[in-house]
Design a protein around this motif. Structure first.
Motif, PDB file in Angstrom:
ATOM      1  N   GLN A   6       0.756  -1.215  -0.026  1.00 38.47           N
ATOM      2  CA  GLN A   6       0.002  -0.048   0.056  1.00 38.47           C
ATOM      3  C   GLN A   6       0.667   1.172  -0.110  1.00 38.47           C
ATOM      4  O   GLN A   6       0.427   2.217   0.547  1.00 38.47           O
ATOM      5  CB  GLN A   6      -0.927  -0.115   1.256  1.00 38.47           C
ATOM      6  N   ASP A 104      -5.667   1.699  -3.353  1.00 40.82           N
ATOM      7  CA  ASP A 104      -6.891   1.839  -2.848  1.00 40.82           C
ATOM      8  C   ASP A 104      -7.465   3.165  -3.056  1.00 40.82           C
ATOM      9  O   ASP A 104      -8.728   3.551  -3.176  1.00 40.82           O
ATOM     10  CB  ASP A 104      -7.049   1.572  -1.123  1.00 40.82           C
ATOM     11  N   ARG A 179      -7.110  -5.699  -6.016  1.00 39.38           N
ATOM     12  CA  ARG A 179      -7.049  -4.123  -6.174  1.00 39.38           C
ATOM     13  C   ARG A 179      -7.157  -3.773  -7.402  1.00 39.38           C
ATOM     14  O   ARG A 179      -7.765  -2.780  -7.683  1.00 39.38           O
ATOM     15  CB  ARG A 179      -5.975  -3.546  -5.348  1.00 39.38           C
ATOM     16  N   SER A 182     -10.323  -4.438  -9.261  1.00 43.40           N
ATOM     17  CA  SER A 182     -11.321  -3.474  -8.992  1.00 43.40           C
ATOM     18  C   SER A 182     -11.279  -1.960  -9.441  1.00 43.40           C
ATOM     19  O   SER A 182     -12.287  -1.473  -9.998  1.00 43.40           O
ATOM     20  CB  SER A 182     -11.467  -3.232  -7.454  1.00 43.40           C
ATOM     21  N   GLU A 187     -14.985  -0.896  -9.261  1.00 43.52           N
ATOM     22  CA  GLU A 187     -15.351  -1.067  -8.000  1.00 43.52           C
ATOM     23  C   GLU A 187     -14.630  -0.382  -6.657  1.00 43.52           C
ATOM     24  O   GLU A 187     -13.405  -0.557  -7.037  1.00 43.52           O
ATOM     25  CB  GLU A 187     -15.583  -2.681  -7.897  1.00 43.52           C
ATOM     26  N   TYR A 188     -15.396  -0.232  -5.947  1.00 48.40           N
ATOM     27  CA  TYR A 188     -14.541   0.642  -4.771  1.00 48.40           C
ATOM     28  C   TYR A 188     -13.926  -0.310  -3.756  1.00 48.40           C
ATOM     29  O   TYR A 188     -12.828  -0.430  -3.303  1.00 48.40           O
ATOM     30  CB  TYR A 188     -15.317   1.537  -3.935  1.00 48.40           C
ATOM     31  N   ASP A 189     -14.906  -1.437  -3.602  1.00 45.56           N
ATOM     32  CA  ASP A 189     -14.617  -2.533  -2.658  1.00 45.56           C
ATOM     33  C   ASP A 189     -13.783  -3.619  -3.357  1.00 45.56           C
ATOM     34  O   ASP A 189     -14.467  -4.340  -3.842  1.00 45.56           O
ATOM     35  CB  ASP A 189     -15.460  -3.024  -1.695  1.00 45.56           C
ATOM     36  N   ALA A 190     -12.419  -3.861  -3.082  1.00 48.52           N
ATOM     37  CA  ALA A 190     -11.734  -5.046  -3.825  1.00 48.52           C
ATOM     38  C   ALA A 190     -12.191  -6.623  -3.411  1.00 48.52           C
ATOM     39  O   ALA A 190     -12.211  -7.215  -3.880  1.00 48.52           O
ATOM     40  CB  ALA A 190     -10.202  -4.677  -3.459  1.00 48.52           C
ATOM     41  N   ASP A 191     -12.650  -6.313  -1.964  1.00 48.46           N
ATOM     42  CA  ASP A 191     -12.876  -7.515  -1.346  1.00 48.46           C
ATOM     43  C   ASP A 191     -14.222  -8.152  -1.794  1.00 48.46           C
ATOM     44  O   ASP A 191     -14.536  -9.076  -1.424  1.00 48.46           O
ATOM     45  CB  ASP A 191     -13.092  -7.435   0.245  1.00 48.46           C
ATOM     46  N   SER A 192     -15.141  -7.325  -2.523  1.00 45.58           N
ATOM     47  CA  SER A 192     -16.354  -7.628  -2.982  1.00 45.58           C
ATOM     48  C   SER A 192     -16.210  -8.450  -4.131  1.00 45.58           C
ATOM     49  O   SER A 192     -17.561  -8.991  -4.608  1.00 45.58           O
ATOM     50  CB  SER A 192     -17.384  -6.461  -3.189  1.00 45.58           C
TER      51      SER A 192
END
Length: 389
Positions: A6, A104, A179, A182, A187-192
């Motif tokens: 990050q 992010d 990431r 996304s 998409e904002y949320d990479a975990d989704s």
């Protein structure tokens, strides 16, 4: 693999907003010095030479460039706006800015109000629309058969160009798969994201050297090149979006003509004759007149399709040609081309049937007149002669 990187990375954001403003643009009017004075007072240079295994014979549309005044944006420092105007009615607004961001933080940038101008803040799309309005006001006299602003077709594309990365791009992509996927999807949320979506988004990467890489999606792409040697890729991205825009605009125009044809057949065309026991007759000359207009539209559409196809044929199987083919695959330009051709065939068939029926009716009338003149009238004259005797 756990994604842990990050660190802020030096990244250039390149935003394209491409719009179709009319059938054509008179390029001679755009050469006016007074017109350039309304913007930055200078004309940008010609298109950058293509590199990356591409032949010098490649011929892409040549635009006229305009430069706007530089503006400031949060996190990006100075943003450099410019515009390209093409002779077949397309206009590109280009915004470019460089800053340091974590992966992010990059995602929300495309929709955030970052750009500051005259006391207001704008997102990329909002500021591009503002510049487009200024440009359209200035070049309005040069537009042939302009489109109402509320009906203007447009395409948007955002390129994340990474100028720094801690390891070689393939390894960096593998370590930050979710990431980067996304970013490509928006998409904002990479975990989704499901693993299948991540795999689909990161499929088909392109590399010319060991230390560069590019991956493309519908509205975004990521480019890794510490040498900043990606201007030719950006040009191909714009051209692919330009092709998609032209096909979408043409498809929409033909869709309107199909609706118009349906109304014509209701008002002027096939209607029940109440006094003719269900017979069908054609009324009016409007369909025949519009058939000529449809034929002109057909020729224009065929020329547009041919010009678009020629560009891709010239590119061939070179490195940039492979990228162009990938973008056309993502945009489904072949599907749009088939849709345009199918609509053209339907329109031609509709008005051709109307024209044929009208010709048959005229032939029938001439035959009746011929019978009356050549058979009935002589018989009447013979009968009158016999009666006189």
């Amino acid at each position: 693999m756990t994604e842990t990187n990050q660190d802020p990375l030096l990244t250039e954001l390149v935003y394209f907003s491409i719009k179709d403003v009319g059938r054509a643009i008179d390029m001679k009017i755009l050469e006016s010095p007074a017109l350039y004075a309304r913007f930055s007072g200078k004309k940008l240079g010609s298109l950058l030479p293509l590199r990356k295994d591409t032949p010098t014979s490649l011929s892409l549309p040549q635009p006229v460039w305009f430069a706007f005044e530089e503006v400031e944006a949060e996190g990006l420092g100075t943003v450099f706006p410019s515009a390209k105007v093409y002779n077949d009615g397309a206009v590109t607004i280009l915004l470019r800015g460089t800053g340091r961001f974590t992966l992010d933080a990059l995602g929300p940038l495309s929709r955030s109000s970052l750009i500051r101008s005259q006391g207001y803040t704008y997102s990329f799309a909002e500021y591009a629309d503002r510049l487009f309005g200024r440009l359209l006001d200035a070049i309005g006299d040069a537009i042939v058969d302009g489109i109402e602003r509320s009906n203007i077709q447009q395409e948007h594309y955002l390129a994340y160009c990474f100028l720094e990365y801690p390891e070689l791009p393939p390894l960096f992509v593998q370590q930050n798969r979710a990431r980067l996927a996304s970013l490509l999807i928006g998409e904002y949320d990479a975990d989704s994201l499901h693993e299948s979506q991540i795999q689909a988004s990161l499929a088909r990467p392109f590399s010319y050297r060991p230390d560069d890489l590019a991956i493309f999606d519908m509205d975004h792409c990521v480019i890794f090149d510490s040498h900043r040697d990606y201007e030719d890729i950006l040009l191909i991205i714009e051209h692919a979006n330009y092709r998609l825009l032209e096909l979408r605009a043409l498809d929409r125009l033909l869709d309107q003509r199909l609706d118009e044809a349906e109304r014509d057949l209701t008002v002027y065309g096939i209607q029940k004759n109440k006094k003719g026991k269900g017979r069908i007759k054609l009324r009016g000359k409007a369909p025949q007149k519009k058939f000529a207009r449809i034929q002109a539209l057909r020729f224009e559409a065929l020329f547009i399709l041919e010009n678009l196809e020629n560009s891709s044929k010239i590119i061939g199987d070179y490195f940039l040609g492979q990228i162009y083919s990938r973008l056309c695959e993502i945009f489904n330009t072949d599907g749009w081309s088939r849709s345009v051709e199918r609509r053209l065939d339907v329109l031609s068939s509709v008005y051709e049937m109307v024209k044929t029926d009208s010709a048959e009716r005229r032939t029938l009338v001439l035959e009746i007149v011929f019978i009356v003149v050549c058979i009935v009238l002589p018989l009447i004259q013979i009968w009158q002669a016999l009666m006189l005797k």
